[in-house]
Design an enzyme around this catalytic site. Structure first.
Site, PDB file in Angstrom:
ATOM      1  N   SER A 104       0.851  -1.193   0.000  1.00 16.22           N
ATOM      2  CA  SER A 104       0.000   0.000   0.000  1.00 16.22           C
ATOM      3  C   SER A 104       0.881   1.235   0.000  1.00 16.22           C
ATOM      4  CB  SER A 104      -0.939  -0.018   1.209  1.00 16.22           C
ATOM      5  OG  SER A 104      -1.928   0.975   1.071  1.00 16.22           O
ATOM      6  N   ASN A 105       0.350   2.357   0.355  1.00 14.50           N
ATOM      7  CA  ASN A 105       1.105   3.620   0.395  1.00 14.50           C
ATOM      8  C   ASN A 105       0.477   4.517   1.451  1.00 14.50           C
ATOM      9  OD1 ASN A 105      -1.009   5.395  -0.874  1.00 14.50           O
ATOM     10  ND2 ASN A 105      -0.790   3.843  -2.463  1.00 14.50           N
ATOM     11  N   PRO A 106       1.162   5.620   1.812  1.00 14.65           N
ATOM     12  CA  PRO A 106       0.675   6.410   2.968  1.00 14.65           C
ATOM     13  C   PRO A 106      -0.413   7.445   2.643  1.00 14.65           C
ATOM     14  CG  PRO A 106       2.995   6.890   2.451  1.00 14.65           C
ATOM     15  CD  PRO A 106       2.460   6.111   1.325  1.00 14.65           C
TER      16      PRO A 106
ATOM     17  N   ALA B   5      -4.569   7.042  -4.503  1.00 15.57           N
ATOM     18  CA  ALA B   5      -3.211   6.580  -4.782  1.00 15.57           C
ATOM     19  C   ALA B   5      -3.305   5.062  -4.939  1.00 15.57           C
ATOM     20  CB  ALA B   5      -2.285   6.959  -3.639  1.00 15.57           C
TER      21      ALA B   5
END
Ligand code: CTP
Length: 408
Positions: A205-207, A272
Site C-alpha cells: 500500500s502507500n501512505p 493513490a
C-alpha cells in the site's frame, strides 16, 4: 469568514457560547448578538467571553455612545447565524420588523442569513411559522435544522424542533453559505490508498491519507452536487450527505466506480492506487522462512485507463506524483487516460507530502499547458478544481438550480 452569532429567547441559548467557540476553532471571526429574552437564558458575559468581543444587545445598541451599531455590524459581517431562532424571531424577520437587534441587523443588509430554529414541535409546524420560513427562504435565507429529538419543555418528550448541536451547526455552516452551483450534477471521487494483500495479514500500500479526495467530495456536496466517494482504507470519518463506498484493492475500486461513472458529470481520481499486486496471493499466513524472499508481482488494473474507454460526457481529473520532468510526464498521462486536467505534485517538495492539510500542485492539460498554483489548503484546491471543471461541462438542460442570493 466573519460571522455574527445571534441568540434569541429560547432555552437552547445556553448552547450559543459553545457554538461561538466551535466557530472560532474552525477559523471564523465571530461576534455575538442577543435579544433581551436570550439574555434571560444565557449571560452576556459568557457570550462575550466565548466571542472574545463585546456583545450587541439592546443596552449596547441604545447606549448614548452606541451609534448605529446595527449598520456597522451588518457591514462588518459576511454572515449572520441566528441560533437559537425562536418563532418570534422568524416572524419579525419575515414581516420586515426592526424592533430588536437581530431583525435590525437583517434589514441593515447582512449579506447572508442562516437560521437554526429551536422551538416546540407544535409551534414549528404551525402554518404561520411555516409560512414565515417560506418567506425567508424566498429572501435567500438558509435553514439548518431543526431536528427531531428530545425537546426542552417539561413533558414534551420527542418531536421536531430541537436545535442542531453546536458542533453540527459549526460543521454545516460552510455548506449553508456556499453557492449551489453544482446542484443537479453528479460528482464521483476516489480517495485514499488501495491495498493489495500478499497473504491475509500483509499487503502492499502507500501512505495516502485520503484528505484530498474527501475535501473534493465535501466541497462538491456543499455546492449542491450529488456525490459518491469511493474510498480506500483511511482514518477519516464518512462525510455526511455523501454516498460512501469503502473498498480495499484496485480491482474493488474499479468495480465500485464503474456504475456511478456512467452517470457522473465529473470524476476526480485522487486515489493513490497501488500499481502492483501479488501474482498469486497466499490464502494462509506465510511464515518468514529464509533470509530473503522473492515476490512475483503483476500490475493492478489501471482504473483511469479502463474508465476512459467508457468515457462520454464526463470531465475527468487525475493526480500524478513525479520527482522530475513532471509536466511532460503528466501531460502524457492526461493524454493516455483521457483527462481534461491532471494535478501534478512533487512529493519531494514541502507542502505536497502525503497526509498534509495543504497541497501545492501544477495543473497540466493533455496539450501540455501547465499552471503552477500556490500552496493552499486541500479544501481550497478542491474548490478551485470544481471551478475549473464547471467551465468544461455543458450547461444542465433547463439551467442548473442556483442558490438565491440575498442582496440589499
Ligand atoms: N491510477 C489509476 N489506476 C492505477 C494507478 C493510477 O487510475 N492503477 C490513477 C491515479 O488515481 C491518478 C493517475 O492515475 O489519478 C496517475 O497516477 P500515477 O500512478 O502517477 O500514474 P501511472 O500511469 O501509474 O504512472 P507511473 O507509471 O509513473 O507510476
Amino acid at each position: 469568514m466573519r460571522v455574527i452569532v445571534a441568540a434569541t429567547g429560547g432555552v437552547a441559548a445556553i448552547k450559543t457560547p459553545a457554538l461561538l467557540r466551535r466557530l472560532v476553532e474552525a477559523g471564523h471571526e465571530v461576534r455575538a448578538a442577543a435579544t433581551d429574552d436570550a439574555l434571560k437564558f444565557v449571560t452576556k458575559l459568557s457570550l462575550a467571553v466565548a466571542a472574545g468581543s463585546p456583545v450587541l444587545d439592546r443596552e449596547a445598541w441604545f447606549a448614548p455612545e452606541g451609534g448605529a451599531l446595527h449598520i456597522e455590524w451588518a457591514r462588518w459581517a459576511e454572515a449572520l447565524l441566528i441560533a437559537p431562532a425562536t418563532a418570534d424571531a422568524l416572524g419579525s424577520a419575515a414581516t420586515g420588523r426592526a424592533d430588536d437587534v437581530i431583525s435590525a441587523l437583517i434589514l441593515a443588509g447582512v449579506p447572508q442569513v442562516v437560521w437554526a430554529p429551536a422551538m416546540n414541535s407544535a409551534m414549528w409546524t404551525h402554518p404561520a411559522v411555516q409560512r414565515n420560513v417560506v418567506t425567508l427562504k424566498g429572501f435567500g435565507h438558509r435553514f439548518l435544522g431543526p431536528e427531531h429529538g428530545t425537546l426542552a419543555a417539561q413533558g414534551e418528550g420527542q418531536g421536531v424542533g430541537r436545535m442542531l448541536e453546536p458542533e453540527v451547526l459549526a460543521a454545516r455552516l460552510p455548506a449553508a453559505l456556499a453557492p449551489q452551483d453544482w446542484a443537479g450534477r453528479r460528482v464521483l471521487v476516489s480517495a485514499g490508498p488501495t491495498r493489495e494483500y500478499l497473504d491475509p495479514v500483509r499487503f502492499l500500500s502507500n501512505p495516502s491519507s485520503g484528505k484530498m479526495g474527501y475535501a473534493v467530495a465535501e466541497a462538491a456536496r456543499d455546492r449542491g452536487a450529488s456525490v459518491t466517494l469511493v474510498s480506500g482504507p483511511t482514518a477519516l470519518a464518512d462525510p455526511h450527505g455523501v454516498s460512501v463506498i469503502r473498498v480495499e484493492s484496485a480491482q474493488e475500486m474499479l468495480a465500485a466506480l464503474r456504475q456511478p461513472f456512467a452517470e457522473a458529470d465529473l470524476l476526480v481520481m485522487t486515489a493513490a492506487v497501488a500499481d502492483w499486486q501479488a501474482a498469486q496471493p497466499e490464502a494462509t499466513k506465510q511464515a518468514k522462512l529464509g533470509k530473503t524472499q522473492v515476490l512475483q508481482l503483476i500490475r493492478t488494473p489501471d482504473i483511469l485507463e479502463t474508465l476512459a474507454a467508457e468515457k462520454r460526457q464526463q470531465v475527468m481529473i487525475g493526480f500524478a506524483m513525479e520527482t522530475h520532468e513532471g509536466v511532460p510526464k503528466a501531460a502524457d498521462k492526461a493524454r493516455r487516460k483521457r483527462l481534461e486536467l491532471i494535478c501534478l505534485n512533487y512529493p519531494t517538495r514541502s507542502g505536497s507530502a502525503f497526509g498534509g492539510d495543504d497541497n501545492e500542485v501544477t495543473l497540466v492539460t493533455a496539450a501540455g499547458a501547465a499552471e503552477a498554483l500556490p500552496r493552499m489548503s486541500k479544501r481550497a484546491l478542491a474548490e478551485l478544481l470544481l471551478d475549473r471543471a464547471k467551465e468544461l461541462l455543458p450547461p444542465i438542460a433547463g439551467g442548473a438550480a442556483q442558490g438565491v442570493s440575498f442582496t440589499t
